[in-house]
Design a protein around this motif. Structure first.
Motif, mmCIF file in Angstrom:
data_model
loop_
_atom_site.group_PDB
_atom_site.id
_atom_site.type_symbol
_atom_site.label_atom_id
_atom_site.label_comp_id
_atom_site.label_asym_id
_atom_site.label_seq_id
_atom_site.Cartn_x
_atom_site.Cartn_y
_atom_site.Cartn_z
ATOM 1 N N ALA A 189 66.802 4.216 55.713
ATOM 2 C CA ALA A 189 66.275 3.391 54.854
ATOM 3 C C ALA A 189 65.220 2.352 55.717
ATOM 4 O O ALA A 189 65.817 1.861 56.791
ATOM 5 C CB ALA A 189 66.805 2.716 54.109
ATOM 6 N N THR A 190 64.137 2.221 55.399
ATOM 7 C CA THR A 190 63.292 1.170 56.198
ATOM 8 C C THR A 190 63.239 -0.114 54.737
ATOM 9 O O THR A 190 62.834 0.168 53.807
ATOM 10 C CB THR A 190 62.012 1.395 56.338
ATOM 11 N N LEU A 191 63.135 -1.057 55.626
ATOM 12 C CA LEU A 191 63.141 -2.623 54.721
ATOM 13 C C LEU A 191 61.872 -3.129 54.835
ATOM 14 O O LEU A 191 61.352 -3.479 55.849
ATOM 15 C CB LEU A 191 64.135 -3.417 54.945
ATOM 16 N N HIS A 192 61.262 -3.103 53.585
ATOM 17 C CA HIS A 192 59.909 -3.955 53.365
ATOM 18 C C HIS A 192 59.994 -5.090 52.488
ATOM 19 O O HIS A 192 61.137 -5.598 51.892
ATOM 20 C CB HIS A 192 58.961 -2.835 52.973
ATOM 21 N N THR A 223 62.193 3.970 51.235
ATOM 22 C CA THR A 223 61.530 2.874 51.445
ATOM 23 C C THR A 223 61.928 1.734 50.441
ATOM 24 O O THR A 223 61.782 1.830 49.341
ATOM 25 C CB THR A 223 59.978 2.970 51.664
ATOM 26 N N LEU A 224 62.501 0.556 51.062
ATOM 27 C CA LEU A 224 63.001 -0.251 50.340
ATOM 28 C C LEU A 224 62.293 -1.333 50.193
ATOM 29 O O LEU A 224 62.115 -2.044 51.201
ATOM 30 C CB LEU A 224 64.299 -0.395 50.586
ATOM 31 N N GLU A 225 61.758 -2.147 49.132
ATOM 32 C CA GLU A 225 61.196 -3.396 49.039
ATOM 33 C C GLU A 225 62.134 -4.230 48.610
ATOM 34 O O GLU A 225 62.719 -4.250 47.307
ATOM 35 C CB GLU A 225 59.871 -3.120 48.083
ATOM 36 N N VAL A 226 62.602 -5.134 49.340
ATOM 37 C CA VAL A 226 63.632 -6.032 49.153
ATOM 38 C C VAL A 226 63.771 -7.572 48.723
ATOM 39 O O VAL A 226 64.429 -8.201 48.327
ATOM 40 C CB VAL A 226 64.522 -6.039 50.352
ATOM 41 N N SER A 227 62.202 -7.846 48.474
ATOM 42 C CA SER A 227 61.889 -9.058 48.114
ATOM 43 C C SER A 227 60.313 -9.253 47.708
ATOM 44 O O SER A 227 59.682 -8.441 48.178
ATOM 45 C CB SER A 227 61.968 -10.213 49.407
ATOM 46 N N ASP A 228 60.131 -9.819 46.542
ATOM 47 C CA ASP A 228 59.144 -9.956 45.922
ATOM 48 C C ASP A 228 57.916 -10.646 46.856
ATOM 49 O O ASP A 228 56.909 -10.290 46.984
ATOM 50 C CB ASP A 228 59.118 -10.687 44.589
ATOM 51 N N ASN A 229 58.491 -11.880 47.495
ATOM 52 C CA ASN A 229 57.607 -12.521 48.501
ATOM 53 C C ASN A 229 57.847 -11.763 49.782
ATOM 54 O O ASN A 229 59.005 -11.730 50.133
ATOM 55 C CB ASN A 229 58.368 -14.002 48.369
ATOM 56 N N LYS A 230 56.685 -11.410 50.337
ATOM 57 C CA LYS A 230 56.710 -11.009 51.768
ATOM 58 C C LYS A 230 57.601 -11.939 52.757
ATOM 59 O O LYS A 230 58.097 -11.503 53.728
ATOM 60 C CB LYS A 230 55.387 -10.597 52.309
ATOM 61 N N TRP A 231 57.099 -13.177 52.626
ATOM 62 C CA TRP A 231 57.362 -13.994 53.563
ATOM 63 C C TRP A 231 58.128 -15.348 52.889
ATOM 64 O O TRP A 231 57.485 -16.406 53.020
ATOM 65 C CB TRP A 231 56.575 -14.533 54.753
ATOM 66 N N PRO A 232 59.250 -15.211 52.389
ATOM 67 C CA PRO A 232 59.822 -16.213 51.445
ATOM 68 C C PRO A 232 60.409 -17.441 52.502
ATOM 69 O O PRO A 232 60.388 -17.516 53.651
ATOM 70 C CB PRO A 232 60.965 -15.619 50.809
ATOM 71 N N ASN A 233 60.717 -18.579 51.907
ATOM 72 C CA ASN A 233 61.190 -19.522 52.616
ATOM 73 C C ASN A 233 62.627 -19.267 53.402
ATOM 74 O O ASN A 233 63.166 -18.672 52.594
ATOM 75 C CB ASN A 233 61.206 -20.712 51.884
#
Length: 477
Positions: free
Chosen positions: A213-216, A296-306
């Protein structure tokens, strides 16, 4: 007349002053709006600069990986699969009870930071590695993963893009569009591909991964292949293992804190081509060319969260990441392929009736690992060039099934040992000498030798029979 003239003059003066005042007000409004826009731009620029605060730099990440290797050296191995365009090593953490050794266990890989501006994955993978190290032999799931899977973790595939705060690598190439594509020749010359892409391709030639799996970042869902379509239209386009991929994606989604409750993606999963088609993607290449089932795993709505949110994002994804790896040994069909002649392992092939996809067994142990959806009946077939194929039916319910195959060689009469004996071009004198030798003084010795040989053959046959009875439940002969 003079009074009227004076009135008009005063009226004109008032109008002029009013217009000037209105223009000044308008100019002031423009100035205020321009100032706000400038402030917004400055704020946005400041935000871009501050994005990486709290995240590991590439140097920090390398140091964290090496420190992990020292702290958890009994269950880990640190190695590099290559370098980025700018020469940054692509470090990998292998976690296993026997790291670096060839075993009959499935291998799983996690890859983070494929896109430079999606750094959450690299942080989560370090969280995962440390959790497994701290909880091995304490937590049953950690113990299961460490002792039954070879887990390989590449925290950052695109360290140059991370440094530049952009999607592509140092050459500004999207690495998830740089692999060979089944529909369109995106990049047929391997030497012209990006070094990060070539490193991944060579990695999968060295290690036979069962799944990965890849983390995006930028959404919240589990994406499965195919990623593209033949006509480039946005339509659902599934692989021969579509049910299996949906099963894997659902494991991740339903183990997540809130991914499965998505309103946009039912169940928190989607077929890649149904979402938006891409070409030259990594997950399609894995399935076609490497026998590896990748998500392909999208693990966060925000690409670059705090960075302060990273521990919470880890908690949300922790069980998903662990359960996906553990699913390799908690379900599916696993086993080995042997030769009936000498018992040696065979690097044969496993197919399942009704699914147009082949899994290859390992060269050294003849082991295979086939991911399948539980609660169904399957016809499993083992083949090997030069051997007769064999098949059997299995019921795959709650747990995994171990299924070994013993294949018989296809023997040609012309090439048989018996044919070779009778084809001997011995002359009559040789035959006479041989008969005299047999009936000479050595006859008693030959009888004794035959008796001893028969005794050992009988003993060996009994042991093989006893062993086959014990393994009768899982061996197809």
């Amino acid at each position: 007349m003079n009074k009227n003239l004076l009135f008009y003059l005063l009226l004109l003066l008032a109008f002029t002053l009013s217009s000037a005042s209105s223009e000044d007000s308008k100019n002031n409004s423009y100035a205020i709006r321009a100032r706000h826009l400038l402030e917004d731009n400055l704020s946005q620029a400041q935000t871009i600069v501050d994005l990486a605060q709290g995240y590991m730099t590439n140097a920090d990440l390398e140091r964290a990986i090496k420190e992990f290797g020292q702290r958890c050296n009994t269950i880990s191995r640190i190695y590099s699969i290559g370098k980025s365009v700018n020469g940054v090593p692509l470090w990998v953490i292998e976690i296993s009870d026997k790291p670096g050794e060839e075993e009959i266990e499935p291998a799983f890989k996690y890859i983070g930071n494929v896109h430079g501006d999606e750094p959450v994955g690299r942080e989560l993978l370090i969280f995962l590695a440390n959790w497994l190290c701290d909880n091995h032999l304490k937590d049953p799931l950690a113990t299961l993963v460490v002792e039954n899977v070879h887990l390989h973790i590449l925290p950052s595939m695109n360290p140059d893009g991370f440094s530049l705060r952009r999607r592509g690598n140092a050459n500004n190439i999207d690495l998830n569009r740089d692999f060979p594509d089944q529909f369109f020749p995106v990049n047929d010359d391997e030497d012209s591909r990006q070094p990060e892409t070539r490193a991944i391709m060579n990695w999968l030639r060295d290690i036979r991964f069962t799944a990965s799996a890849t983390l995006h970042g930028g959404a919240l869902l589990a994406n499965y292949p195919w990623d593209g379509t033949e006509d480039k239209k946005t339509n659902y386009y599934g692989t021969p293992d579509d049910d299996t991929f949906r099963f894997m994606a659902s494991i991740y989604s339903h183990s997540h804190y809130n991914m499965s409750s998505s309103k946009e993606f039912p169940g928190g999963i989607t077929n890649g081509a149904a979402w938006y088609p891409i070409y030259g993607g990594m997950q399609d290449w894995n399935y076609i060319h490497a026998g590896c089932f990748e998500l392909t795993l999208e693990v966060s709505d925000n690409k670059w969260p705090n960075a302060a949110e990273l521990p919470v994002i880890w908690i949300y994804n922790k069980m998903s990441m662990l359960n996906l790896v553990a699913s390799l040994v908690k379900t599916g069909v696993h086993g080995r392929i042997y030769s009936s002649g000498d018992g040696r392992p065979l690097p044969g092939f496993i197919t399942v009736s009704g699914i147009n996809y082949t899994v290859r067994a390992g060269i050294f142990f003849g082991d295979y690992h086939r991911i399948l959806v539980p609660r169904d009946r399957y016809q499993v077939v083992a083949t090997m060039p030069g051997y007769k194929s064999k098949n059997t039916s299995i019921w795959l319910d709650e747990g995994p099934v171990t299924l070994d195959f013993v294949l018989d060689a296809e023997v040609s009469v012309k090439g048989s040992v018996l044919q070779n004996v009778y084809d001997c071009n011995c002359n009559s004198k040789c035959r006479q000498d041989f008969v005299q030798f047999i009936w000479g003084v050595h006859l008693e010795l030959y009888f004794a030798f035959i008796l001893i040989l028969g005794f050992f053959c009988l003993l060996f046959q009994r042991r093989v029979k006893a062993k086959s009875l014990r393994a009768k439940r899982v061996v197809v002969v």
